[in-house]
Enzyme design. Structure first.
Site, PDB file in Angstrom:
ATOM      1  N   GLY A   1       2.075   1.887  -1.581  1.00 19.25           N
ATOM      2  CA  GLY A   1       2.704   1.091  -2.636  1.00 19.25           C
ATOM      3  C   GLY A   1       2.979   1.800  -3.951  1.00 19.25           C
TER       4      GLY A   1
ATOM      5  N   THR B   1      -9.877  -2.192  -3.233  1.00 22.92           N
ATOM      6  CA  THR B   1      -9.303  -0.859  -3.010  1.00 22.92           C
ATOM      7  C   THR B   1      -9.659   0.075  -4.157  1.00 22.92           C
ATOM      8  OG1 THR B   1      -7.475  -1.833  -1.779  1.00 22.92           O
ATOM      9  CG2 THR B   1      -7.131   0.389  -2.654  1.00 22.92           C
TER      10      THR B   1
ATOM     11  N   LYS C   1      -3.328  -8.977 -10.673  1.00 23.04           N
ATOM     12  CA  LYS C   1      -3.524 -10.417 -10.435  1.00 23.04           C
ATOM     13  C   LYS C   1      -4.987 -10.730 -10.710  1.00 23.04           C
ATOM     14  CE  LYS C   1      -0.485 -11.001  -6.410  1.00 23.04           C
ATOM     15  NZ  LYS C   1      -0.545 -11.274  -4.957  1.00 23.04           N
TER      16      LYS C   1
ATOM     17  N   ASP D   1       0.017   0.375  -7.165  1.00 25.42           N
ATOM     18  CA  ASP D   1       1.061  -0.582  -7.548  1.00 25.42           C
ATOM     19  C   ASP D   1       0.459  -1.899  -8.010  1.00 25.42           C
ATOM     20  OD1 ASP D   1       0.110  -1.127  -4.986  1.00 25.42           O
ATOM     21  OD2 ASP D   1       2.061  -1.689  -4.168  1.00 25.42           O
TER      22      ASP D   1
ATOM     23  N   ASP E   1       5.784  -4.145  -0.651  1.00 22.84           N
ATOM     24  CA  ASP E   1       6.487  -4.620   0.542  1.00 22.84           C
ATOM     25  C   ASP E   1       6.030  -6.007   0.991  1.00 22.84           C
ATOM     26  OD1 ASP E   1       3.856  -3.786   1.481  1.00 22.84           O
ATOM     27  OD2 ASP E   1       4.694  -3.958   3.501  1.00 22.84           O
TER      28      ASP E   1
ATOM     29  N   ASP F   1      -5.482  -6.431  -6.838  1.00 25.58           N
ATOM     30  CA  ASP F   1      -5.557  -7.790  -6.312  1.00 25.58           C
ATOM     31  C   ASP F   1      -7.036  -8.200  -6.276  1.00 25.58           C
ATOM     32  OD1 ASP F   1      -4.993 -10.147  -4.993  1.00 25.58           O
ATOM     33  OD2 ASP F   1      -4.086  -9.254  -3.252  1.00 25.58           O
ATOM     34  N   THR F   2      -7.696  -8.066  -5.117  1.00 26.31           N
ATOM     35  CA  THR F   2      -9.128  -8.385  -5.084  1.00 26.31           C
ATOM     36  C   THR F   2      -9.941  -7.336  -5.847  1.00 26.31           C
ATOM     37  OG1 THR F   2      -9.577  -7.127  -3.068  1.00 26.31           O
ATOM     38  CG2 THR F   2      -8.902  -9.430  -2.778  1.00 26.31           C
ATOM     39  N   GLY F   3      -9.372  -6.149  -6.005  1.00 23.17           N
ATOM     40  CA  GLY F   3     -10.083  -5.058  -6.691  1.00 23.17           C
ATOM     41  C   GLY F   3     -10.840  -4.158  -5.733  1.00 23.17           C
TER      42      GLY F   3
ATOM     43  N   ARG G   1      10.550  -2.415  -0.300  1.00 15.20           N
ATOM     44  CA  ARG G   1       9.958  -1.421  -1.201  1.00 15.20           C
ATOM     45  C   ARG G   1      11.022  -0.726  -2.048  1.00 15.20           C
ATOM     46  NH1 ARG G   1       4.431  -0.462   0.421  1.00 15.20           N
ATOM     47  NH2 ARG G   1       4.112  -0.522   2.659  1.00 15.20           N
TER      48      ARG G   1
HETATM   49  C1  PRP Z   1      -2.033  -3.163  -1.406  1.00 13.14           C
HETATM   50  C2  PRP Z   1      -1.793  -2.505  -2.732  1.00 13.14           C
HETATM   51  C3  PRP Z   1      -3.142  -2.024  -3.158  1.00 13.14           C
HETATM   52  C4  PRP Z   1      -4.079  -3.000  -2.489  1.00 13.14           C
HETATM   53  C5  PRP Z   1      -4.627  -3.933  -3.522  1.00 13.14           C
HETATM   54  O1  PRP Z   1      -2.007  -2.187  -0.426  1.00 13.14           O
HETATM   55  O2  PRP Z   1      -0.871  -1.452  -2.613  1.00 13.14           O
HETATM   56  O3  PRP Z   1      -3.414  -0.716  -2.709  1.00 13.14           O
HETATM   57  O4  PRP Z   1      -3.329  -3.717  -1.510  1.00 13.14           O
HETATM   58  O5  PRP Z   1      -5.443  -4.886  -2.923  1.00 13.14           O
HETATM   59  P1  PRP Z   1      -6.956  -5.152  -3.314  1.00 13.14           P
HETATM   60  O6  PRP Z   1      -7.064  -5.083  -4.820  1.00 13.14           O
HETATM   61  O7  PRP Z   1      -7.161  -6.530  -2.770  1.00 13.14           O
HETATM   62  O8  PRP Z   1      -7.790  -4.136  -2.625  1.00 13.14           O
HETATM   63  P2  PRP Z   1      -1.621  -2.473   1.094  1.00 13.14           P
HETATM   64  O9  PRP Z   1      -2.891  -2.514   1.894  1.00 13.14           O
HETATM   65  O10 PRP Z   1      -0.725  -3.667   1.166  1.00 13.14           O
HETATM   66  O11 PRP Z   1      -0.873  -1.169   1.519  1.00 13.14           O
HETATM   67  P3  PRP Z   1       0.475  -0.497   0.970  1.00 13.14           P
HETATM   68  O12 PRP Z   1       0.133   0.134  -0.351  1.00 13.14           O
HETATM   69  O13 PRP Z   1       0.778   0.509   2.030  1.00 13.14           O
HETATM   70  O14 PRP Z   1       1.541  -1.561   0.834  1.00 13.14           O
END
Ligand code: PRP
Length: 194
Positions: free
Chosen positions: A46, A112, A136, A105, A164, A108-110, A170
């Site tokens: 992303g 990653t 978010k 990018d 995406d 979200d939940t944090g 994308r």
């Molecule tokens: C999405 C985004 C972040 C992650 C955030 O990746 O790009 O890396 O999720 O989510 P989190 O805060 O809940 O962990 P995705 O797994 O969709 O892969 P991509 O980057 O290949 O689209």
């Protein structure tokens, strides 16, 4: 804008708004790292559009950068994220003693970002800062705050500018939210962007 019958796309940030905000973020980052070399680590997939635009602004502002990428994947069914995160591709560069800017990018939940920062800390960099284009905060499952954030958004599914939906959109230069026109389809979707 879409050939898929069950969804419509509504722009939430135009190309111009994104460009303006990125220049502001770059100003903040350049002020922090002025005179140093910055290792920019992008989370695939992303982050690639956001990172590509940012590093060219860094060049225009005379900030020297090294660039590397990593991949972190979440596992689960197609419609339900398990919350389990695994590193599937690590950096190829040695970041010991380096100033690292971890770029994604969307926050979200944090999970990653939290896992990735913890992982990279093990390599003993001089510092790690984090930068996300979108945040978010209402979706957070683990405490995490990015050092540099482009835009805060509510809990809506967004695409474009690297983000995406089922591998599509994308390439859009703007960011759109998905409006589900078929409620059965909406219920099947996971709430967030992961
Ligand atoms: C999405 C985004 C972040 C992650 C955030 O990746 O790009 O890396 O999720 O989510 P989190 O805060 O809940 O962990 P995705 O797994 O969709 O892969 P991509 O980057 O290949 O689209």
């Amino acid at each position: 804008m879409t050939n898929e019958p069950d969804i419509a796309l509504e722009e939430i940030f135009s190309e111009k708004q994104i460009e303006t905000r990125i220049q502001e973020l770059v100003n903040e980052i350049v002020s922090r790292f002025h005179g140093q070399e910055l290792t920019v680590a992008g989370l695939l997939k992303g982050s690639f559009v956001f990172l590509a635009d940012m590093i060219r602004h860094f060049h225009r502002r005379d900030l020297r950068v090294l660039v590397d990428f990593m991949t972190v994947s979440s596992y689960g069914t197609e419609t339900e994220s398990s919350g389990k995160i695994t590193l599937t591709r690590d950096l190829t560069m040695d970041i010991a003693g380096k100033h690292v800017l971890l770029v994604d990018d969307i926050l979200d939940t944090g999970r990653t970002m939290e896992l990735t920062v913890r992982h990279l800390s093990g390599y003993k960099p001089a510092s790690i800062a984090t930068c996300v284009l979108l945040d978010k905060p209402s979706r957070r499952a683990v405490p995490f705050k990015a050092d540099f954030t482009g835009f805060e958004i509510p809990d809506q599914f967004v695409v474009g500018y690297g983000l995406d939906y089922a591998h599509r959109y994308r390439e859009f230069p703007n960011i759109c939210k998905i409006v589900f026109t078929n409620r059965t389809h909406e219920k099947k979707m996971v709430s967030g962007n992961d």
